[in-house]
Design a protein around this motif. Sequence first.
Motif, PDB file in Angstrom:
ATOM      1  N   LYS A  86      -7.699  18.780  -3.502  1.00  0.00           N
ATOM      2  CA  LYS A  86      -8.087  18.518  -4.824  1.00  0.00           C
ATOM      3  C   LYS A  86      -9.133  19.445  -5.535  1.00  0.00           C
ATOM      4  N   THR A  87      -9.148  19.859  -6.585  1.00  0.00           N
ATOM      5  CA  THR A  87     -10.378  20.862  -7.312  1.00  0.00           C
ATOM      6  C   THR A  87     -10.911  20.224  -8.436  1.00  0.00           C
ATOM      7  N   ASN A  88     -11.851  20.558  -8.713  1.00  0.00           N
ATOM      8  CA  ASN A  88     -12.894  19.992  -9.830  1.00  0.00           C
ATOM      9  C   ASN A  88     -12.235  20.370 -11.273  1.00  0.00           C
ATOM     10  N   LEU A 111     -13.426  12.512  -7.349  1.00  0.00           N
ATOM     11  CA  LEU A 111     -14.327  13.071  -6.366  1.00  0.00           C
ATOM     12  C   LEU A 111     -14.895  14.338  -6.548  1.00  0.00           C
ATOM     13  N   PRO A 112     -13.982  15.352  -6.625  1.00  0.00           N
ATOM     14  CA  PRO A 112     -14.568  16.535  -6.586  1.00  0.00           C
ATOM     15  C   PRO A 112     -15.627  16.872  -7.764  1.00  0.00           C
ATOM     16  N   LEU A 147     -13.777   3.591   3.408  1.00  0.00           N
ATOM     17  CA  LEU A 147     -12.889   4.558   3.330  1.00  0.00           C
ATOM     18  C   LEU A 147     -13.322   5.674   2.437  1.00  0.00           C
ATOM     19  N   THR A 148     -14.306   5.178   1.341  1.00  0.00           N
ATOM     20  CA  THR A 148     -14.965   5.964   0.538  1.00  0.00           C
ATOM     21  C   THR A 148     -15.607   7.159   1.121  1.00  0.00           C
ATOM     22  N   SER A 192     -13.267  15.443   0.539  1.00  0.00           N
ATOM     23  CA  SER A 192     -13.608  16.266  -0.788  1.00  0.00           C
ATOM     24  C   SER A 192     -14.847  17.193  -0.888  1.00  0.00           C
ATOM     25  N   LYS A 193     -15.390  17.191   0.487  1.00  0.00           N
ATOM     26  CA  LYS A 193     -16.775  18.066   0.251  1.00  0.00           C
ATOM     27  C   LYS A 193     -17.750  17.730  -0.509  1.00  0.00           C
TER      28      LYS A 193
END
Length: 365
Positions: free
Chosen positions: A172-174, A261-262, A278-279, A286-287
């Motif tokens: 996933k990206t921002n 998240l990202p 889990l978060t 998500s780094k």
Amino acid sequence: MKILNVTSITELRGGDAQMYTVYKLLKEKSDIKQYILCPNNSILSSICKNDKADYFTYRKNSLKLLNLTFAIINICNKENINILHIHDSSALNAALIALKLLNKSITLILSRKRNNRIKDKFLNRYKYSHPRIKNIICVSKAVESIFDKIIKDKSRLITIYDSIDVEKFSLKTNHSLLHKEFSLSPETLIIGNIAGLTNQKDIYTFIDTAKTIKAKSGSLTVKFVVIGDGPLKNDLIDYANANDLKKDIYFTGFRNTIDLLPEFNVFLLTSVTEGLPLTIYEAFASKVPVVSTMAGGIPEVVVDGKTGFLAPIKDSKTLSEKVLEILKNSNISESVKSNAFELVKKNHNLNTMQKNYYAFYKSIT
């Protein structure tokens, strides 16, 4: 081998979400047949229906204990169940009653996700030490520890850590969705939390931490986002407003967090109790660097200074210092993100959990 997973929860909590994840992971195993039993008005029942899963429901009304007990008995007899896997305390009550009328060869397993203290009293010792319970699966060593005064035979306790689809989160990206929604400038940094708005998650400390960060952020433009909903929402908004943070903290309600998240520059968790949420894994994948309280099992994966930063529970001063350290030092931020990503990829991906649960189930047959 036939397994009946039982839950009495109507919401979709982390425990049931992980139970369903394991259900899907093991569907490809030809030597395991799984079923799910849940309330007819539960979110899980809707998911099972849409996915055409093998599931049963019962009516959760004023006779909920009896309804669940008889449902367990009927399904176990009809489907020749070998393993009864229970996923919450209320379902355990029904299972222990049902077992009095079921084949003694059925193995009872309990999963425990939360590390809330269990009162040391006779009924709890009887319930959790019941001889029909072969194992209690915990999501962290911290959860195991809550049984110290309740269960004498510690060999019955086993930790199997939760996992996530690491690749799905990492790809996933921002897309600046929060920046667009709240009209934030491109240079605005976001400190976020994903949590139910309950006492356990202690969003009051999140707000206290936000106030300190705002006062010490200097030239940085920082905003705060809380994703989730719950009974304390109005009180928390009032508390934020009283601390002059009306224009700085955004309460979004429930959202699809994987897409948001990202955009976080820091994931700030302020819980007072946790099994191991889990978060944390999702932020790792998500780094996003993590700053958290030392609640429950969190220190088992958030290693201070290596995979994230830790502070004592309710210590908003230390939490704010750690967040600012990440925001102002890119080398530290990159190091923490890299270490955390390697940890979640190695130990908390779905392949690992599939192997762990398959090996566990096979070991008890």
